[in-house]
Write a protein that holds these residues in place. Structure first.
Motif, short mmCIF file in Angstrom:
data_model
loop_
_atom_site.label_atom_id
_atom_site.label_comp_id
_atom_site.label_asym_id
_atom_site.label_seq_id
_atom_site.Cartn_x
_atom_site.Cartn_y
_atom_site.Cartn_z
N LYS A 1 -4.13 -1.41 7.99
CA LYS A 1 -2.80 -0.96 8.39
C LYS A 1 -2.74 -0.69 9.89
O LYS A 1 -1.77 -1.06 10.56
CB LYS A 1 -2.41 0.29 7.61
CG LYS A 1 -2.15 0.05 6.14
CD LYS A 1 -1.69 1.34 5.45
CE LYS A 1 -1.42 1.10 3.97
NZ LYS A 1 -1.00 2.33 3.28
N SER A 2 -3.78 -0.06 10.42
CA SER A 2 -3.83 0.19 11.86
C SER A 2 -3.92 -1.12 12.63
O SER A 2 -3.29 -1.28 13.69
CB SER A 2 -5.03 1.08 12.20
OG SER A 2 -4.94 2.34 11.56
N ALA A 3 -4.68 -2.08 12.09
CA ALA A 3 -4.80 -3.38 12.74
C ALA A 3 -3.45 -4.11 12.77
O ALA A 3 -3.13 -4.80 13.75
CB ALA A 3 -5.86 -4.23 12.05
N VAL A 4 -2.66 -3.96 11.71
CA VAL A 4 -1.32 -4.56 11.70
C VAL A 4 -0.47 -3.96 12.82
O VAL A 4 0.21 -4.67 13.57
CB VAL A 4 -0.63 -4.35 10.34
CG1 VAL A 4 0.86 -4.69 10.43
CG2 VAL A 4 -1.28 -5.20 9.27
N GLN A 5 -0.51 -2.64 12.96
CA GLN A 5 0.28 -1.98 13.98
C GLN A 5 -0.11 -2.43 15.39
O GLN A 5 0.75 -2.70 16.23
CB GLN A 5 0.13 -0.46 13.86
CG GLN A 5 0.72 0.12 12.59
CD GLN A 5 0.39 1.58 12.39
OE1 GLN A 5 -0.45 2.14 13.09
NE2 GLN A 5 1.06 2.21 11.43
N HIS B 1 -4.02 -8.16 2.63
CA HIS B 1 -2.78 -7.48 3.02
C HIS B 1 -2.47 -7.75 4.49
O HIS B 1 -1.32 -8.03 4.85
CB HIS B 1 -2.89 -5.98 2.77
CG HIS B 1 -2.86 -5.58 1.33
ND1 HIS B 1 -1.93 -6.08 0.44
CD2 HIS B 1 -3.64 -4.73 0.62
CE1 HIS B 1 -2.13 -5.55 -0.76
NE2 HIS B 1 -3.17 -4.72 -0.68
N PHE B 2 -3.48 -7.65 5.34
CA PHE B 2 -3.28 -7.93 6.76
C PHE B 2 -2.78 -9.35 6.95
O PHE B 2 -1.82 -9.59 7.69
CB PHE B 2 -4.58 -7.71 7.54
CG PHE B 2 -4.44 -8.00 9.01
CD1 PHE B 2 -4.06 -7.01 9.89
CD2 PHE B 2 -4.68 -9.28 9.51
CE1 PHE B 2 -3.91 -7.28 11.24
CE2 PHE B 2 -4.54 -9.56 10.86
CZ PHE B 2 -4.15 -8.56 11.72
N ARG B 3 -3.43 -10.29 6.29
CA ARG B 3 -3.07 -11.72 6.46
C ARG B 3 -1.62 -11.97 6.05
O ARG B 3 -0.93 -12.80 6.66
CB ARG B 3 -4.03 -12.57 5.63
CG ARG B 3 -3.81 -14.07 5.76
CD ARG B 3 -4.96 -14.84 5.13
NE ARG B 3 -4.70 -16.26 5.19
CZ ARG B 3 -4.35 -17.02 4.15
NH1 ARG B 3 -4.23 -16.47 2.94
NH2 ARG B 3 -4.12 -18.31 4.29
N MET B 4 -1.16 -11.27 5.02
CA MET B 4 0.21 -11.46 4.56
C MET B 4 1.24 -10.81 5.50
O MET B 4 2.42 -11.16 5.46
CB MET B 4 0.38 -10.88 3.15
CG MET B 4 -0.43 -11.58 2.07
SD MET B 4 0.02 -13.35 1.86
CE MET B 4 -1.36 -14.15 2.72
N LYS B 5 0.78 -9.87 6.34
CA LYS B 5 1.70 -9.12 7.19
C LYS B 5 1.87 -9.74 8.58
O LYS B 5 2.81 -9.38 9.30
CB LYS B 5 1.20 -7.68 7.36
CG LYS B 5 1.24 -6.84 6.09
CD LYS B 5 2.65 -6.35 5.79
CE LYS B 5 2.66 -5.37 4.63
NZ LYS B 5 4.02 -4.88 4.33
N VAL B 6 0.95 -10.60 9.00
CA VAL B 6 0.98 -11.12 10.37
C VAL B 6 1.13 -12.64 10.37
O VAL B 6 0.86 -13.30 9.36
CB VAL B 6 -0.29 -10.72 11.15
CG1 VAL B 6 -0.47 -9.20 11.18
CG2 VAL B 6 -1.53 -11.38 10.56
N ASP B 7 1.55 -13.16 11.50
CA ASP B 7 1.72 -14.60 11.64
C ASP B 7 0.46 -15.30 12.15
O ASP B 7 0.33 -16.51 12.01
CB ASP B 7 2.87 -14.90 12.61
CG ASP B 7 4.22 -14.44 12.08
OD1 ASP B 7 4.40 -14.46 10.85
OD2 ASP B 7 5.08 -14.04 12.89
N HIS B 8 -0.45 -14.55 12.74
CA HIS B 8 -1.66 -15.16 13.30
C HIS B 8 -2.64 -15.58 12.21
O HIS B 8 -2.74 -14.91 11.17
CB HIS B 8 -2.38 -14.16 14.22
CG HIS B 8 -1.60 -13.77 15.43
ND1 HIS B 8 -0.61 -12.82 15.40
CD2 HIS B 8 -1.69 -14.20 16.72
CE1 HIS B 8 -0.12 -12.67 16.62
NE2 HIS B 8 -0.74 -13.49 17.44
#
Length: 389
Positions: A201-205, A232-239
């Motif tokens: 979650k912190s990495a997403v932010q 979860h991270f992969r689903m939240k970001v475009d990179h």
């Protein structure tokens, strides 16, 4: 054709930062007179414990002496029973198996009078695009120091950089802004490497905060072995998301959870060329691409990675093996060559790994053992000589 002896030599090689990394040079001797060399690279990592090289040598002699060096799969199975996977990124048993496996490949390729790349399947490329690392900012005054690194390395032909991020976000942002302002599109930031320091979650932010900067991919944006978090991270970001492979089970879980786009594969972390090729093949079957990772090896370990990379069909991202450029010296007479931001694969005319030990330099940097005294956990994590006050 039998293995007759194994020798281990510890060296302490200073980085340009002042931090000294301990490596073990492996020599495996065959009864027909040939010697294969390998490298157990950069033992100076957390967790904060050392290994006894005398005990290590005794165990390895019991495994290797009398064996046919071409029985690489059988020997690797025996090595794994003595130095098992533990699902940990810096598992030092993997470092040991990597050095032995590289020396076996070097020995067998020399016996056949071919290069390691040809021994493991042939060459698909003769050079590998690499990036230069920018180490983690702790203080704002390090921003200008790192911009100076970019300037110097850009003049030498390196135009892709990898930023270890996540400790001082204001400094990270100032660095990214400085690179964009000064270099524009001439310099590429390959990745933000969070090195498992942040939860997902912190990495997403942080990734969203830096979204205006042109970054190609994100590395290690969750704590170790948090496969759900990675997804979860992969689903939240475009990179695209990249993670290192340090065990078969860990790679299986990442494939099952569809956690990553790119597998970061390095012989040192998975336990050798043999295992790295298996990990790359598993990635290919799963429809994933690869890049070659690093712990920052000397030229022996880097040559092994160059041969590996040259043979992989799914190596299609800028890779990381830049170690020889980070150190004050080396242990071979013919160090690997970097040209215009590429690592050149040693040529076919050089049998084995294509590098030759330089004993004058080895004696210069020789160390008694792998211990590092009062080096702090902070220094081990950030690869610095001392903490700035």
């Amino acid at each position: 054709m039998k293995i007759s002896d194994i020798r281990l030599t510890v060296v302490g090689m200073p980085r340009h930062t002042g931090f000294v990394s301990k490596h073990v040079i492996v020599e495996i001797e065959m009864d027909e007179g040939l010697t294969g060399i390998g490298e157990m690279s950069d033992f100076s990592h957390l967790p904060h414990y050392s290994l006894d090289t005398r005990d290590m040598k005794a165990v390895l002699k019991s495994i290797l002496v009398g064996q046919n060096p071409f029985d690489i799969t059988l020997i690797n199975q025996e090595l794994l029973s003595h130095f098992p996977e533990t699902m940990f990124y810096y598992e030092k048993g993997n470092f040991i198996r990597n050095g032995v496996d590289a020396a076996l490949h070097d020995l067998c390729a020399k016996a056949l009078q071919i290069s390691v790349a040809d021994f493991i399947g042939g060459r698909m490329k003769e050079k590998i695009k690499v990036c230069y690392p920018i180490f983690r900012h702790r203080f704002m005054e390090e921003v200008e120091e790192n911009l100076k690194v970019v300037r110097e390395r850009f003049r030498q032909g390196f135009d892709v950089f990898r930023l270890y991020a996540g400790k001082n976000l204001d400094a990270d942002e100032a660095f990214l802004d400085g690179v964009r302002t000064e270099f524009g599109s001439k310099v590429t930031i390959k990745s933000l490497d969070f090195s498992h320091l942040l939860d997902w979650k912190s990495a997403v932010q942080v990734t969203q905060r830096f979204s205006s900067y042109d970054v190609q991919l994100i590395e290690s944006p969750a704590v170790q072995n948090d496969f759900e978090g990675l997804r979860h991270f992969r689903m939240k970001v475009d990179h695209p998301v990249s993670e290192h492979v340090w065990s078969y089970r860990q790679q299986y879980e990442m494939i099952k959870h569809d956690s990553v786009d790119i597998f970061n594969i390095s012989p040192i972390f998975i336990g050798g060329l043999t295992n790295a090729r298996k990990a790359a093949a598993a990635a290919e079957v799963a429809g994933k691409s690869c890049l070659i990772g690093t712990t920052q090896e000397l030229s022996v370990g880097t040559a092994a990675m160059a041969h590996l990379g040259s043979s992989l069909a799914n190596l299609n991202h800028t890779s990381d093996p830049i170690g020889p450029e980070l150190y004050a010296g080396d242990i071979v007479k013919n160090p690997v060559i970097y040209e215009n931001g590429y690592l050149l694969v040693p040529g076919r005319e050089r049998h084995g790994l294509g590098v030759e030990l330089d004993w004058e330099q080895i004696e210069k940097y020789k160390a008694d053992d792998l211990s590092w005294g009062n080096v702090s956990a902070h220094q081990l994590q950030d690869r610095t000589s001392q903490a700035r006050k």
